[in-house]
Design a protein around this motif. Structure first.
Motif, PDB file in Angstrom:
ATOM      1  N   ILE A 142       0.863   5.601   5.722  1.00  0.00           N
ATOM      2  CA  ILE A 142       1.613   4.615   6.542  1.00  0.00           C
ATOM      3  C   ILE A 142       3.116   4.937   6.507  1.00  0.00           C
ATOM      4  O   ILE A 142       3.717   5.110   7.572  1.00  0.00           O
ATOM      5  CB  ILE A 142       1.310   3.164   6.098  1.00  0.00           C
ATOM      6  N   PRO A 143       3.746   5.052   5.337  1.00  0.00           N
ATOM      7  CA  PRO A 143       5.158   5.459   5.359  1.00  0.00           C
ATOM      8  C   PRO A 143       5.345   6.906   5.811  1.00  0.00           C
ATOM      9  O   PRO A 143       6.283   7.200   6.557  1.00  0.00           O
ATOM     10  CB  PRO A 143       5.629   5.276   3.911  1.00  0.00           C
ATOM     11  N   GLN A 144       4.435   7.779   5.361  1.00  0.00           N
ATOM     12  CA  GLN A 144       4.636   9.205   5.670  1.00  0.00           C
ATOM     13  C   GLN A 144       4.561   9.473   7.172  1.00  0.00           C
ATOM     14  O   GLN A 144       5.362  10.200   7.738  1.00  0.00           O
ATOM     15  CB  GLN A 144       3.590  10.056   4.937  1.00  0.00           C
ATOM     16  N   LYS A 145       3.594   8.862   7.825  1.00  0.00           N
ATOM     17  CA  LYS A 145       3.364   9.175   9.242  1.00  0.00           C
ATOM     18  C   LYS A 145       4.100   8.203  10.172  1.00  0.00           C
ATOM     19  O   LYS A 145       4.501   8.577  11.268  1.00  0.00           O
ATOM     20  CB  LYS A 145       1.849   9.078   9.482  1.00  0.00           C
ATOM     21  N   TYR A 146       4.264   6.963   9.724  1.00  0.00           N
ATOM     22  CA  TYR A 146       4.777   5.949  10.649  1.00  0.00           C
ATOM     23  C   TYR A 146       6.081   5.294  10.197  1.00  0.00           C
ATOM     24  O   TYR A 146       6.617   4.430  10.900  1.00  0.00           O
ATOM     25  CB  TYR A 146       3.714   4.867  10.883  1.00  0.00           C
ATOM     26  N   GLY A 147       6.566   5.651   9.014  1.00  0.00           N
ATOM     27  CA  GLY A 147       7.843   5.100   8.554  1.00  0.00           C
ATOM     28  C   GLY A 147       7.821   3.596   8.307  1.00  0.00           C
ATOM     29  O   GLY A 147       8.831   2.913   8.497  1.00  0.00           O
ATOM     30  N   ILE A 148       6.661   3.084   7.893  1.00  0.00           N
ATOM     31  CA  ILE A 148       6.538   1.643   7.598  1.00  0.00           C
ATOM     32  C   ILE A 148       6.068   1.499   6.142  1.00  0.00           C
ATOM     33  O   ILE A 148       5.216   2.270   5.692  1.00  0.00           O
ATOM     34  CB  ILE A 148       5.506   0.974   8.536  1.00  0.00           C
ATOM     35  N   GLY A 149       6.619   0.526   5.436  1.00  0.00           N
ATOM     36  CA  GLY A 149       6.247   0.338   4.036  1.00  0.00           C
ATOM     37  C   GLY A 149       5.096  -0.638   3.858  1.00  0.00           C
ATOM     38  O   GLY A 149       4.707  -1.351   4.791  1.00  0.00           O
ATOM     39  N   GLY A 150       4.559  -0.660   2.643  1.00  0.00           N
ATOM     40  CA  GLY A 150       3.489  -1.601   2.324  1.00  0.00           C
ATOM     41  C   GLY A 150       3.511  -1.932   0.843  1.00  0.00           C
ATOM     42  O   GLY A 150       3.923  -1.096   0.031  1.00  0.00           O
ATOM     43  N   VAL A 151       3.110  -3.148   0.516  1.00  0.00           N
ATOM     44  CA  VAL A 151       3.016  -3.540  -0.887  1.00  0.00           C
ATOM     45  C   VAL A 151       1.620  -4.090  -1.148  1.00  0.00           C
ATOM     46  O   VAL A 151       1.169  -5.010  -0.450  1.00  0.00           O
ATOM     47  CB  VAL A 151       4.080  -4.613  -1.242  1.00  0.00           C
ATOM     48  N   VAL A 152       0.940  -3.502  -2.125  1.00  0.00           N
ATOM     49  CA  VAL A 152      -0.365  -4.030  -2.542  1.00  0.00           C
ATOM     50  C   VAL A 152      -0.091  -5.235  -3.430  1.00  0.00           C
ATOM     51  O   VAL A 152       0.625  -5.111  -4.431  1.00  0.00           O
ATOM     52  CB  VAL A 152      -1.170  -2.978  -3.343  1.00  0.00           C
ATOM     53  N   THR A 153      -0.621  -6.387  -3.051  1.00  0.00           N
ATOM     54  CA  THR A 153      -0.322  -7.594  -3.831  1.00  0.00           C
ATOM     55  C   THR A 153      -1.586  -8.383  -4.162  1.00  0.00           C
ATOM     56  O   THR A 153      -2.617  -8.243  -3.502  1.00  0.00           O
ATOM     57  CB  THR A 153       0.610  -8.570  -3.070  1.00  0.00           C
ATOM     58  N   GLY A 154      -1.434  -9.247  -5.140  1.00  0.00           N
ATOM     59  CA  GLY A 154      -2.498 -10.176  -5.497  1.00  0.00           C
ATOM     60  C   GLY A 154      -2.404 -11.441  -4.651  1.00  0.00           C
ATOM     61  O   GLY A 154      -1.684 -11.479  -3.645  1.00  0.00           O
ATOM     62  N   PHE A 155      -3.109 -12.484  -5.098  1.00  0.00           N
ATOM     63  CA  PHE A 155      -3.298 -13.653  -4.236  1.00  0.00           C
ATOM     64  C   PHE A 155      -2.606 -14.920  -4.741  1.00  0.00           C
ATOM     65  O   PHE A 155      -2.761 -15.990  -4.169  1.00  0.00           O
ATOM     66  CB  PHE A 155      -4.800 -13.892  -4.054  1.00  0.00           C
TER      67      PHE A 155
END
Ligand code: SF4
Ligand code: SF4
Length: 350
Positions: free
Chosen positions: A199-212
Motif C-alpha cells: 500500500i505505501p510502496q505502490k500507492y503512497g498511502i499509510g496504514g496502521v494495524v490496530t486492535g478494537f
C-alpha cells in the motif's frame, strides 16, 4: 487480558489532544466491520476534529457476500445448509434464507465449520464458507478432517475473500480518496502486518494495524496523521499481530484453497481476492457437487450498500436509512450484519 488500560479516559484524551494539533483534512478508512462497531460504540467520531473523516470499508464478510450465493442456496433441496446466523437475514434477489426456511428449505445455524462437519455425519450438509483470512484456516482445516474421516455427506460453498486485493482495488479504483487505512486486527493475526506493505510502496498511502479498544483506534489515527508525509505500515497491535502472521494457518489455507478472482457484493469482481477449493479436495466443493454458480446479479437499486462498502457515502446518506431500512427490516446486508456499517450507524450514531 486486562483491557481497562485501553479504555482509560485520561489516556484517550491525551492522544486526542495530540490529534487536534494536526491541521490536515483527511479521510481514513477503517477496513474492518468490528472497527466500525467499536468507533460507534465508543463515540470516537465525536471526539475527533471535524476535518478527520472516518469512513467504513468492505470489512464485513456478510455484507460482501453476493446475493447470488443466497439465491443459489435457496434452490437447494434435500440438503441441509449450515451457516453462520447473520447470513440468514441477508437479502438475495428473491428473499432471504430465513424466508426460504419458513417455506421448507433446510437451514441450520452453526458457530463453526467443525459443527457443520458433525452435522454432515447425520445428514447431507453444505457449509456456507464465508469470511476473510480470519476464518479461512478453520474452514480449510475442516475440509482436511472431512477427507481424513472420509465424510462423503459434507461440502463447502467457497465464498471466502482475501482482504489485501480488495484494498488494492479500492485504492486503484480512485472512487474514494483515502489518506490512510486502519487495518483489521483479526485478519492481520493470520496474514501479518507485512502483507500490506504494497500500500505505501505502490500507492503512497499509510496504514496502521490496530486492535478494537478505543485507545487502539485513537492511537492508530494519531499514527496515520503523524506519518502522512512518510506513508508506511505500522503495527500498533503487537500484542497479537506479528510481521509475518501465522505461518501454520497460511499453510493449511493454501493447501486446501487456491487463489482466484472473486465477486464482492457492491464492489464487483476483484482479481485474486477469493479462493477455490483445490482439485485434491474437489469432492468437498459444493459448487461442483451441486452445480452452483456465483454470478453478478443486479441489486435493489435503492439500497446503497455498494457505495457504503466503498466509502463513497456514509449510511445516513442512503434515503432508506432509518425510514424503510432498519435492523428489523433490513433492505441491504449492511443493515443485517452485526459488523455492518448501516447497523453500526443505526445502533450508535442516529
Ligand atoms: S473477521 Fe475480524 S477482521 Fe474481519 S471483519 Fe470480522 S472482526 Fe474484522
Ligand atoms: S440503509 Fe439499508 S438500504 Fe441503505 S445502504 Fe444501508 S442497508 Fe442498504
Amino acid at each position: 487480558m486486562d483491557l481497562q488500560k485501553y479504555r482509560q479516559p485520561d489516556l484517550i484524551n491525551h492522544v486526542i489532544d495530540d490529534i487536534k494539533k494536526h491541521t490536515a483534512s483527511v479521510k481514513f478508512m477503517e477496513v474492518c466491520g468490528t472497527h466500525t462497531m467499536a468507533i460507534g460504540k465508543w463515540g470516537i467520531r465525536k471526539l475527533l476534529p471535524k476535518k478527520i473523516k472516518l469512513i467504513s470499508g468492505p470489512g464485513c464478510p456478510v455484507c460482501v457476500t453476493p446475493s447470488s450465493v443466497i439465491d443459489e442456496l435457496s434452490k437447494l433441496k434435500k440438503v441441509t445448509i449450515a451457516t453462520f446466523g447473520d447470513l440468514l437475514r441477508v437479502p438475495g434477489s428473491s428473499g432471504t434464507l430465513e424466508k426460504a426456511r419458513a417455506l421448507g428449505l433446510r437451514v441450520e445455524v452453526v458457530y463453526s465449520p467443525m459443527e457443520a462437519l458433525e452435522l454432515a455425519k447425520q445428514v447431507e450438509t453444505i457449509f456456507v464458507g464465508i469470511g476473510f483470512e480470519t476464518t479461512i484456516p478453520g474452514i480449510a482445516h475442516t475440509i482436511k478432517i472431512a477427507k481424513q474421516q472420509n465424510v462423503s455427506n459434507f461440502s463447502v460453498l467457497p465464498a471466502c475473500k482475501l482482504v489485501p486485493p480488495a484494498l488494492e482495488a479500492l485504492i486503484a479504483g480512485e472512487e474514494t480518496k483515502i489518506d490512510g487505512f486502519l487495518l483489521p486486527g483479526h485478519v492481520s493475526v493470520i496474514i501479518g502486518s507485512a502483507a500490506y506493505n504494497f500500500i505505501p510502496q505502490k500507492y503512497g498511502i499509510g496504514g496502521v494495524v490496530t486492535g478494537f479498544e478505543p485507545l487502539d483506534i485513537i492511537v492508530g489515527i494519531k499514527k496515520l496523521l503523524e506519518n502522512l508525509d512518510q506513508p508506511q505500515i505500522i503495527n500498533e497491535y503487537e500484542r497479537v499481530v506479528t510481521k509475518d502472521g501465522n505461518k501454520n494457518a497460511q499453510a493449511v489455507m493454501f493447501e486446501v484453497f487456491a487463489v482466484q478472482d472473486a465477486l464482492w457484493r457492491g464492489l464487483g469482481w476483484i482479481p485474486n481476492s477469493g479462493l477455490s477449493i483445490r482439485e485434491e479436495y474437489a469432492q468437498f466443493d459444493a459448487l461442483k457437487k451441486y452445480g452452483l454458480r456465483i454470478t453478478d446479479i443486479p441489486e435493489n437499486p435503492q439500497c446503497r450498500c455498494g457505495d457504503v462498502l466503498q466509502g463513497k457515502i456514509i449510511p445516513p446518506s442512503c434515503t432508506l436509512f432509518d425510514k424503510v431500512c432498519n435492523p428489523q427490516n433490513p433492505v441491504g446486508p449492511c443493515m443485517v450484519s452485526s459488523e455492518g456499517s448501516c447497523a453500526a450507524y443505526y445502533k450508535y450514531e442516529r
